[in-house]
Design a protein around this motif. Structure first.
Motif, mmCIF file in Angstrom:
data_model
loop_
_atom_site.group_PDB
_atom_site.id
_atom_site.type_symbol
_atom_site.label_atom_id
_atom_site.label_comp_id
_atom_site.label_asym_id
_atom_site.label_seq_id
_atom_site.Cartn_x
_atom_site.Cartn_y
_atom_site.Cartn_z
ATOM 1 N N ARG A 108 0.810 -1.224 0.000
ATOM 2 C CA ARG A 108 0.000 0.000 0.000
ATOM 3 C C ARG A 108 0.842 1.274 0.000
ATOM 4 O O ARG A 108 0.292 2.372 -0.027
ATOM 5 N N ASP A 127 -7.429 6.672 -1.304
ATOM 6 C CA ASP A 127 -7.228 6.463 0.125
ATOM 7 C C ASP A 127 -6.449 5.173 0.362
ATOM 8 O O ASP A 127 -6.937 4.082 0.060
ATOM 9 N N ALA A 128 -5.213 5.301 0.881
ATOM 10 C CA ALA A 128 -4.415 4.106 1.165
ATOM 11 C C ALA A 128 -5.103 3.199 2.174
ATOM 12 O O ALA A 128 -4.853 1.992 2.208
ATOM 13 N N ASN A 129 -5.998 3.782 2.999
ATOM 14 C CA ASN A 129 -6.723 2.968 3.977
ATOM 15 C C ASN A 129 -7.779 2.071 3.315
ATOM 16 O O ASN A 129 -8.345 1.192 3.964
ATOM 17 N N ALA A 130 -8.046 2.316 2.016
ATOM 18 C CA ALA A 130 -8.962 1.456 1.276
ATOM 19 C C ALA A 130 -8.251 0.230 0.719
ATOM 20 O O ALA A 130 -8.875 -0.565 0.005
ATOM 21 N N PHE A 170 0.259 -3.601 9.960
ATOM 22 C CA PHE A 170 -0.939 -3.505 9.127
ATOM 23 C C PHE A 170 -1.002 -4.659 8.137
ATOM 24 O O PHE A 170 -2.021 -5.359 8.027
#
Length: 332
Positions: A108, A127-130, A170
């Motif tokens: 990511r 969004d890297a969180n996606a 993560f």
């Protein structure tokens, strides 16, 4: 039994060309295949004069065409830079051309700075969180399960071996939750290695793809006939690391005798950090370091990383590394 694999950033050496770097990549992969290495991976980096693997899927096609049995893959594709459908099509094409040999490691990070990331994506609204959702979408394309309403062609039904990459907790958590193999970037980001492997193994959920945890970790290896020669060879990558971490990335420079001793406190601290997971020396020195790393981590595979200025010396380093591992098997 711990297997050896190879990470090649396809280095462009000072005085060399991208064409030469790509020719060397194919030759190095053939050599690794002859030595029994399980995989050849290259990685997505952008805007870096010293790395020629930016168009990663294209490079993988070039390498796969030059080899016959070694698995070939990305270590990795930085998924926030791409629509999952595009990656499904690219790697579905590779699988159609080279069935049963294609790996897809997913990360990511941007593989670049924010300026280059903007040029790649046209917007930084991605969004890297996606990332977890993007991985699931990509899996859906390969499974052709109808969840997206789109059938990827090529891609649908492709037998891609998918990995989650990481240098923090993560990636370990995501790989465990999805029941996927996990590769840790300890060759340049070693600090969270032990904790990440512990989290991955503790939280792993079996999947249709994988029944138990499977771990690979990066490890720098610079092997030569003598410790002194190996130290000289390693100085090229040491110079590159220092240049990168001080904001001055460059093409891979020729080795410099006594380079490590010439560094000040800042440069020495950089190398002490990034090169914790490394072996530099003769076959005996390398064998001891590899054995200690495997005993400490219990990894299933070691992803050997090394940037050596002279191509023949790099091939010789791989040969000595394979021989060192074979000696360890005999001793065990």
């Amino acid at each position: 039994m711990t297997r050896l694999s190879l990470l090649d950033l396809v280095p462009v050496v000072e005085g060399g060309t991208v064409s030469q770097a790509l020719a060397n990549a194919a030759d190095l992969a053939r050599h690794a295949e002859s030595l029994g290495f399980a995989r050849y991976w290259c990685a997505e980096h952008h805007g870096m004069r010293g790395i020629a693997s930016a168009a990663t899927s294209v490079v993988l096609g070039h390498v796969a065409a030059a080899t016959s049995s070694i698995r070939v893959g990305a270590g990795g594709i930085m998924l926030p830079n791409h629509a999952p459908l595009v990656i499904a099509e690219q790697f579905g094409t590779l699988d159609a051309l080279f069935p049963g040999r294609i790996d897809l490691g997913l990360g990511r990070a941007p593989g670049s700075d924010q300026r280059v990331a903007r040029a790649l994506r046209r917007t930084l609204e991605t969004d890297a969180n996606a990332f977890p959702q993007d991985v699931l979408e990509l899996q859906s394309y390969f499974a052709d399960d109808g969840q997206t309403g789109i059938s990827a062609t090529p891609g649908a039904g492709a037998e891609i071996e998918m990995w989650i990459l990481g240098s923090s907790l993560f990636g370990a958590q995501l790989a465990a939750a999805l029941g996927l193999p996990y590769a840790f970037a300890s060759h340049f980001a070693p600090y969270a290695l032990d904790q990440a492997l512990s989290v991955y193994r503790r939280d792993f959920r079996p999947s249709l793809r994988l029944s138990k945890p499977h771990v690979m970790a990066g490890f720098n290896v610079f092997a030569a006939d003598t410790d002194a020669e190996a130290e000289l060879l390693a100085s090229s990558q040491q110079q590159s690391f220092v240049a990168l971490r001080t904001g001055n990335p460059r093409q891979l420079p020729p080795p410099v005798a006594g380079y490590r001793a010439s560094l000040g406190a800042q440069g020495s601290a950089i190398l002490d950090h990034v090169l914790q997971c490394s072996a530099v020396g003769s076959p005996a020195t390398v064998a001891r370091a590899l054995a200690a790393f495997v005993e400490r981590t219990g990894v299933d595979e070691i992803m050997v990383a090394s940037a050596i200025y002279d191509h023949d010396a790099r091939k010789h380093s791989l040969t000595l590394t394979a021989e060192a591992v074979e000696e360890l098997k005999i001793a065990a």
